[in-house]
Design an enzyme around this catalytic site. Structure first.
Site, PDB file in Angstrom:
ATOM      1  N   LYS C 166       0.828  -1.205   0.000  1.00 33.31           N
ATOM      2  CA  LYS C 166       0.000   0.000   0.000  1.00 33.31           C
ATOM      3  C   LYS C 166       0.868   1.263   0.000  1.00 33.31           C
ATOM      4  O   LYS C 166       0.549   2.255  -0.654  1.00 33.31           O
ATOM      5  CB  LYS C 166      -0.943   0.001   1.209  1.00 33.31           C
ATOM      6  CG  LYS C 166      -1.857   1.225   1.312  1.00 33.31           C
ATOM      7  CD  LYS C 166      -2.727   1.406   0.079  1.00 33.31           C
ATOM      8  CE  LYS C 166      -3.885   2.354   0.247  1.00 33.31           C
ATOM      9  NZ  LYS C 166      -3.704   3.519   1.058  1.00 33.31           N
ATOM     10  N   GLU C 173       1.038   6.799  -6.578  1.00 30.20           N
ATOM     11  CA  GLU C 173      -0.075   7.750  -6.659  1.00 30.20           C
ATOM     12  C   GLU C 173       0.427   9.200  -6.597  1.00 30.20           C
ATOM     13  O   GLU C 173      -0.037  10.054  -7.346  1.00 30.20           O
ATOM     14  CB  GLU C 173      -1.019   7.448  -5.488  1.00 30.20           C
ATOM     15  CG  GLU C 173      -2.262   8.272  -5.381  1.00 30.20           C
ATOM     16  CD  GLU C 173      -2.993   7.925  -4.067  1.00 30.20           C
ATOM     17  OE1 GLU C 173      -3.251   6.732  -3.818  1.00 30.20           O
ATOM     18  OE2 GLU C 173      -3.263   8.837  -3.278  1.00 30.20           O
TER      19      GLU C 173
END
Lengths: 295, 295, 295, 295
Positions: C166, C173
């Site tokens: 993550k 991102e």
């Protein structure tokens, strides 16, 4: 004054010379029997009269930590330890707290100057209590360059500040070297300037970019004008990484210093995994040709 | 020797002083009647005996180009023009070709040293034919710092090489300043080092990062220790942009120099359009709060 | 299956909805009495039949750690805790070891999808022992998007791997958003493209840059075509910093992701200390004008 | 409608297919006799009824410019040329002005989608006069993806805007690919995540980073999970360079896109000259060991 010195490598050996030349009595210890004055740290401590001063100048991490632990058991209340290695500032709190349990004072100091310090003096940045720093000022005054004290020595702040200042100093150093290196590569890549080594040498005086690092680059290029005798492979010893980590902790953008660090990382890769991914992507969407790996 | 000098601004004015102190006969022209020796470029040319030498030291771009055009009409075959402004090297081919039609020689020279050059001498990088450079060497020898010629002057290559070398010099300068600036910001942001100005001053001697730029930073901080009297707003005058463009043309990675250029761009933005887009995206996917614009 | 869910904020609340819609029995606890099903974590545990499963979905750091500690005292051997917050992977070893003392299993899971996950399903990355992950697969299968499991869920590795995956996801991102943001700023700055919002919208289908983030940017620009209603001020919640720190620990160059992180840092500064230093330097060497600070 | 199409390579060939499938009459010309419909551009023009439309889809630079010049001599007033290659926007003014002398209209269009455009449709960005763009809208409507026109086509602005938009699109594409690539490298470098390919595949649905490029990366890794069959060597075809140059021209900081460009440059170097300089410097000041070049 009298002091013990643990670690007689490239830095410590030269420092012992400079300290002795300055009139100090140095008892040096090193694992290397060729250079050591005594056969053990305990032996070194025995030769010192209280209140003792011991300068630790060994590789950071476990070598420094174990030396500090050993000194904690050998020294006594009122003594003082100077930690002058290239340690992360975060180790200083731990070292200081351990020694404080025994009543031993602690000063951390960042030492710059490399192999040239023996002749030129070392730039020094100290952290610790004012009284502790004051007490060992004669040692600092001998090690630092001649001239105005404030131009070669600073009491930068409390315990940890010396190594913090040295960390930032080295981070800047990464950025400075990268800037010169990029300029060199551009001069070498273009065919407009035909005398690259001469151009860099001409920057030695009068220009805005003149510096000691530039002088060293000129020196290197006098021996090897196109730097073709060595590989573009650069290791890193910690301070650059810590500087970037600290900049992240403090939300300070440090793009040039970070670029210098990443360029070193890349210099040690035979092939770039990231660029494999980019090559794979371009092949997927555009049918762009890729270089197969023949290994 | 005798020479004409067009442009008596911050640079040209001081250069005239240094040249005269060095025994040269300088006829200076500037639009400013307070500093000019003659009332026109034509008047300047009249006062020079052939073969003439004219140094052009005006802002790059149209001011330099129109001066070159005017000189092309006033000088005669055998004369020589030195273009010493901060011009892009790509202008030199054009200037040189224009003057060559009239039999006038052309040397381009990058001049570094800023307002300090008057006293310290200027770092000089020349481009042109060997015979042309040789011919005006007495001028260069007076302007450059005293000492070994090769440490303050270079004949870097053919026409254009002087400005190319100066462009790379300034690109490096961007990177060096950025590295010091990032280090300063980190020291100021953290609370470990309590004497930031003193720490930077202590780097003046003995350290790896010592340089003339560091000396200037120390000087600035002696006047304003936390640099709180000025804004973090930095213009750029071209050479940094050209360096990055040239690095792209030559496929040379210059991440630190480019970071320095981009930091200047960002310093002049009241708000970052890019960061508005990032804020908008985070709000869209995560419901992250944004700062509304109250303007 | 039956599970407890601690934390019913933006993420947890929606997840409870999706889990219940998928046929699971969820006992949710939150400090907010408006949304909680029970009045305490202890009350939640009482309602669950052994072997119990509890999903922790609270802010990382102390809130997560104290919840884990509380659960260690309430659950019993054979139970299982899923930690789904945005924690650093380094916390997972600690959590896992603590719970293991009580015979409680531990799975960490990275959850992506933001406020859209309720409708679209959440991208899930799990770390832990295979048997533990297998055991709670029904929960993961409900939370993840419909379709092939491998396109919305992965058992990435041992304990910690879920949060590590993550972390890297979020680092990417950052880089993706920065790339779109830079393109937006360039389009807006130039006057060649007159329909900026329309251009970005036209990239929605068929282009190489199409993505969910692009769709969100289009959505944001439909509401505010020039993004003028919000400030270019962007916070960061940890994963970007950890990604860069991990890249440093692994000597992996991550210049684009780091650029994105630094752009966020800069977006939050009223003025740049580094650029003050550059302005001061330029003023020192070149007499370049500076902007005085009128504050 | 009827149109000529010059250039039947990877892009043009597929576009002819898609246009014909959409009911248009296409007369294609290519130097390759295997794919061409006619033996010359002149032959192609002869087959078209005025007012003619000709789409040029050849490599940018001289191939495009010479095709435009040839068409200027063959077409007549009222005809229209569409330039769809990956040209820099600065070429459009020149092309447009040349054709305008003959009364020929000009539309530039950026085409995205790569080899997948044949099936998915191409993302299109057009520049030119509204009437000209309107006139060839049927062609654009066939080439673009099905669905809402505004999500696959834009009339971005006057002549040049199409290529400008495509340039920025590709600049963003550089940044996106670099972000994924850095994340991939970090996952691969660390040993926490053991299923790297599975992790990236799991991002396909539900996550914030899902995109078409991610789908392609998954596809590439299904064939070669560790990307070990190809080299990390990446060429660049211009748009990335132009994007950075334009960002400099507009004083827009583009650090992530520039990082992507520089990473490609570095990927093509056997050794880094800049890193040689850094290695030389470290050796000079610190006696740090260097790797000799054994070539």
């Amino acid at each position: 004054m009298q002091l013990g010195l643990v670690g007689l490598g490239k830095m410590g050996f030269n420092m012992r010379e400079r300290l002795r030349a300055g009139g100090h009595e140095v008892v040096g210890y090193d694992r290397d029997p060729q250079v050591t004055d005594v056969s053990s740290i305990a032996g070194m401590v025995e030769k010192l009269s209280p209140p003792r001063t011991v300068w630790v100048m060994v590789p950071h991490g476990e070598p420094t930590k174990s030396t500090i632990r050993e000194l904690a058991g050998l020294l006594e209340s009122g003594d003082l330890v100077i930690e002058g290695g290239n340690s992360p500032y975060s180790d200083d709190q731990e070292n200081s707290a351990l020694l404080a349990e025994y009543g031993i004072s602690y000063v951390d100091v960042g030492v710059s100057g490399g192999v040239w310090g023996a002749a030129n003096g070392y730039g020094l940045m100290a952290g610790g209590d004012a009284a502790d720093v004051e007490r060992v000022l004669p040692v600092f005054d001998t090690l630092r360059p001649e001239g105005e004290r404030a131009r070669g020595f600073v009491h930068a702040g409390p315990v940890g500040a010396g190594h913090y200042a040295k960390m930032v100093h080295n981070g800047i150093e990464y950025g400075l070297m990268q800037a010169y290196a990029e300029g060199f590569e551009l001069l070498a890549a273009s065919d407009v300037v035909t005398d690259v080594a001469g151009t860099i040498k001409a920057w030695s005086h009068g220009t805005v970019v003149r510096s000691w690092l530039l002088d060293l680059l000129v020196r290197a290029m006098e021996e090897d004008p196109e730097l073709e005798q060595l590989q573009g492979y650069v290791t890193d010893s910690g301070e650059g990484r810590w500087t970037v980590e600290e900049s992240i902790n403090n939300a300070v953008p440090t793009p040039a210093i970070t670029a210098a660090l990443f360029a070193r990382f890349a210099s040690r890769q035979d092939d770039s995994p990231a660029m494999k991914a980019v090559a794979a992507l371009r092949n997927q969407f555009g049918g762009h040709s890729v270089k197969p790996n023949d290994d």
